[in-house]
Scaffold this active site. Sequence first.
Site, PDB file in Angstrom:
ATOM      1  CE  LYS A 114      -2.042  -1.124   3.877  1.00 49.34           C
ATOM      2  NZ  LYS A 114      -1.298  -2.354   4.212  1.00 49.34           N
ATOM      3  NE  ARG A 167      -4.564  -0.756   9.928  1.00 50.22           N
ATOM      4  CZ  ARG A 167      -3.463  -0.298   9.331  1.00 50.22           C
ATOM      5  NH1 ARG A 167      -3.420   0.925   8.874  1.00 50.22           N
ATOM      6  NH2 ARG A 167      -2.420  -1.067   9.191  1.00 50.22           N
ATOM      7  NE  ARG A 204       7.862  -2.255   6.247  1.00 53.62           N
ATOM      8  CZ  ARG A 204       6.555  -2.199   6.429  1.00 53.62           C
ATOM      9  NH1 ARG A 204       5.779  -1.692   5.501  1.00 53.62           N
ATOM     10  NH2 ARG A 204       6.024  -2.662   7.539  1.00 53.62           N
ATOM     11  NE  ARG A 206       6.301   0.108  10.166  1.00 57.88           N
ATOM     12  CZ  ARG A 206       5.195   0.015   9.422  1.00 57.88           C
ATOM     13  NH1 ARG A 206       5.156   0.582   8.242  1.00 57.88           N
ATOM     14  NH2 ARG A 206       4.142  -0.636   9.873  1.00 57.88           N
ATOM     15  NE  ARG A 233       1.837  -4.355  11.128  1.00 55.51           N
ATOM     16  CZ  ARG A 233       2.980  -4.182  10.466  1.00 55.51           C
ATOM     17  NH1 ARG A 233       4.140  -4.517  11.033  1.00 55.51           N
ATOM     18  NH2 ARG A 233       2.982  -3.679   9.272  1.00 55.51           N
TER      19      ARG A 233
HETATM   20  P1  AP5 Z   1       4.827  -1.661   1.925  1.00 61.34           P
HETATM   21  O1  AP5 Z   1       4.515  -0.821   0.733  1.00 61.34           O
HETATM   22  O2  AP5 Z   1       5.552  -1.013   3.051  1.00 61.34           O
HETATM   23  O3  AP5 Z   1       3.496  -2.409   2.423  1.00 61.34           O
HETATM   24  P2  AP5 Z   1       2.254  -1.834   3.201  1.00 61.34           P
HETATM   25  O4  AP5 Z   1       1.057  -2.497   2.638  1.00 61.34           O
HETATM   26  O5  AP5 Z   1       2.261  -0.333   3.216  1.00 61.34           O
HETATM   27  O6  AP5 Z   1       2.557  -2.443   4.641  1.00 61.34           O
HETATM   28  P3  AP5 Z   1       2.549  -1.810   6.086  1.00 61.34           P
HETATM   29  O7  AP5 Z   1       3.230  -2.801   6.974  1.00 61.34           O
HETATM   30  O8  AP5 Z   1       3.091  -0.402   6.112  1.00 61.34           O
HETATM   31  O9  AP5 Z   1       1.056  -1.752   6.330  1.00 61.34           O
HETATM   32  P4  AP5 Z   1       0.319  -1.718   7.621  1.00 61.34           P
HETATM   33  O10 AP5 Z   1      -1.026  -1.386   7.134  1.00 61.34           O
HETATM   34  O11 AP5 Z   1       0.421  -2.912   8.478  1.00 61.34           O
HETATM   35  O12 AP5 Z   1       1.109  -0.574   8.477  1.00 61.34           O
HETATM   36  P5  AP5 Z   1       0.750   0.917   8.819  1.00 61.34           P
HETATM   37  O13 AP5 Z   1       1.988   1.700   8.841  1.00 61.34           O
HETATM   38  O14 AP5 Z   1      -0.393   1.407   7.988  1.00 61.34           O
HETATM   39  O15 AP5 Z   1       5.657  -2.934   1.402  1.00 61.34           O
HETATM   40  C1  AP5 Z   1       6.187  -3.882   2.326  1.00 61.34           C
HETATM   41  C2  AP5 Z   1       7.537  -4.409   1.822  1.00 61.34           C
HETATM   42  O16 AP5 Z   1       7.322  -5.170   0.630  1.00 61.34           O
HETATM   43  C3  AP5 Z   1       8.530  -3.290   1.434  1.00 61.34           C
HETATM   44  O17 AP5 Z   1       9.818  -3.709   1.783  1.00 61.34           O
HETATM   45  C4  AP5 Z   1       8.378  -3.182  -0.095  1.00 61.34           C
HETATM   46  O18 AP5 Z   1       9.585  -2.755  -0.706  1.00 61.34           O
HETATM   47  C5  AP5 Z   1       8.045  -4.616  -0.479  1.00 61.34           C
HETATM   48  N1  AP5 Z   1       7.123  -4.683  -1.620  1.00 61.34           N
HETATM   49  C6  AP5 Z   1       6.069  -3.855  -1.877  1.00 61.34           C
HETATM   50  N2  AP5 Z   1       5.430  -4.249  -3.007  1.00 61.34           N
HETATM   51  C7  AP5 Z   1       6.081  -5.372  -3.443  1.00 61.34           C
HETATM   52  C8  AP5 Z   1       5.895  -6.243  -4.556  1.00 61.34           C
HETATM   53  N3  AP5 Z   1       4.902  -6.037  -5.443  1.00 61.34           N
HETATM   54  N4  AP5 Z   1       6.731  -7.296  -4.697  1.00 61.34           N
HETATM   55  C9  AP5 Z   1       7.730  -7.505  -3.803  1.00 61.34           C
HETATM   56  N5  AP5 Z   1       7.987  -6.706  -2.734  1.00 61.34           N
HETATM   57  C10 AP5 Z   1       7.165  -5.656  -2.554  1.00 61.34           C
HETATM   58  O19 AP5 Z   1       0.179   0.780  10.306  1.00 61.34           O
HETATM   59  C11 AP5 Z   1       1.016   0.472  11.392  1.00 61.34           C
HETATM   60  C12 AP5 Z   1       0.218   0.502  12.687  1.00 61.34           C
HETATM   61  O20 AP5 Z   1      -0.351   1.812  12.912  1.00 61.34           O
HETATM   62  C13 AP5 Z   1      -0.986  -0.451  12.766  1.00 61.34           C
HETATM   63  O21 AP5 Z   1      -0.595  -1.761  13.113  1.00 61.34           O
HETATM   64  C14 AP5 Z   1      -1.827   0.250  13.843  1.00 61.34           C
HETATM   65  O22 AP5 Z   1      -1.318  -0.008  15.132  1.00 61.34           O
HETATM   66  C15 AP5 Z   1      -1.629   1.729  13.523  1.00 61.34           C
HETATM   67  N6  AP5 Z   1      -2.628   2.237  12.577  1.00 61.34           N
HETATM   68  C16 AP5 Z   1      -2.395   2.732  11.326  1.00 61.34           C
HETATM   69  N7  AP5 Z   1      -3.542   3.104  10.733  1.00 61.34           N
HETATM   70  C17 AP5 Z   1      -4.539   2.858  11.609  1.00 61.34           C
HETATM   71  C18 AP5 Z   1      -5.952   2.997  11.549  1.00 61.34           C
HETATM   72  N8  AP5 Z   1      -6.552   3.482  10.454  1.00 61.34           N
HETATM   73  N9  AP5 Z   1      -6.679   2.635  12.635  1.00 61.34           N
HETATM   74  C19 AP5 Z   1      -6.073   2.157  13.745  1.00 61.34           C
HETATM   75  N10 AP5 Z   1      -4.740   1.967  13.860  1.00 61.34           N
HETATM   76  C20 AP5 Z   1      -3.970   2.301  12.806  1.00 61.34           C
END
Ligand code: AP5
Length: 222
Positions: free
Chosen positions: A15, A90, A130, A163, A174
Amino acid sequence: MPNYIVFLGPPGAGKGTQAKILAEELGVPQVSTGDLFRAMKTQNTPLARRVQEIMARGDLVPDDLTIQMVKERLAEADCERGCLLDGFPRTVAQAEALDELLQNTFHSQVGIVPLMRISEEEAVRRISGRRSCPTCGRVYHIDNDPPKVEGRCDVDGTELVHRADDEPEVVRQRYQVYLKNTAPLIDYYLDKGVLAEIDATQPIETVAADLKAAVQKAIPAK
Ligand code: AP5
């Protein structure tokens, strides 16, 4: 009318990677609730500490706090033409609050919801490799998408970090939280006719091309 794109998918689906690419193409900001919460780390307040604890466990930050933070962010001038929402909503309560906000305040609605799915094993594999830039939020993968200089961000040269919530057991938690709380949004947006499934298991550039085509179809003016 401003355009809002909601990225849906489990941790590691790409994402953040894709939202950054598309944000540059469209000239609208990427709004990542994860990045906004991580930025709170520098604030030494009870609330900021509570948020960091919740994130470290892999659980969700409470809806009221998250919704308020997004409301404030969307009111900023750079979101005037819309934005890419990465990691929000979410929960169904967050999705309903977003719809209400967009309708009542911005006379708009969610234009398209790209759904990116990967398995739990792939999520763990991707996230273990990552590396993230704490300054600009750009993400890399040590094998799939390495920086030009090892350990340094291509954009601003900052030292890349692994991270705190990227340990395999937290990623698995998660992923389960996603299945329980966020996956119900698939039907929510399907019913609204805005869901567009993108094959997230393809290479990054292919996913980006598919995503661009889906967005152009859904929001032709862009
Ligand atoms: P990446 O692009 O970083 O993936 P992502 O989907 O963004 O994964 P996240 O771990 O950031 O998502 P998340 O939703 O768990 O975390 P968030 O920060 O939102 O890609 C991942 C890896 O794969 C990278 O190394 C990339 O290079 C590689 N990659 C990408 N595409 C690829 C491909 N096609 N092929 C191969 N490799 C690839 O949330 C973190 C925390 O914040 C949550 O757990 C929660 O505690 C809190 N939080 C955030 N938003 C909310 C909300 N709305 N409500 C409540 N709590 C929240």
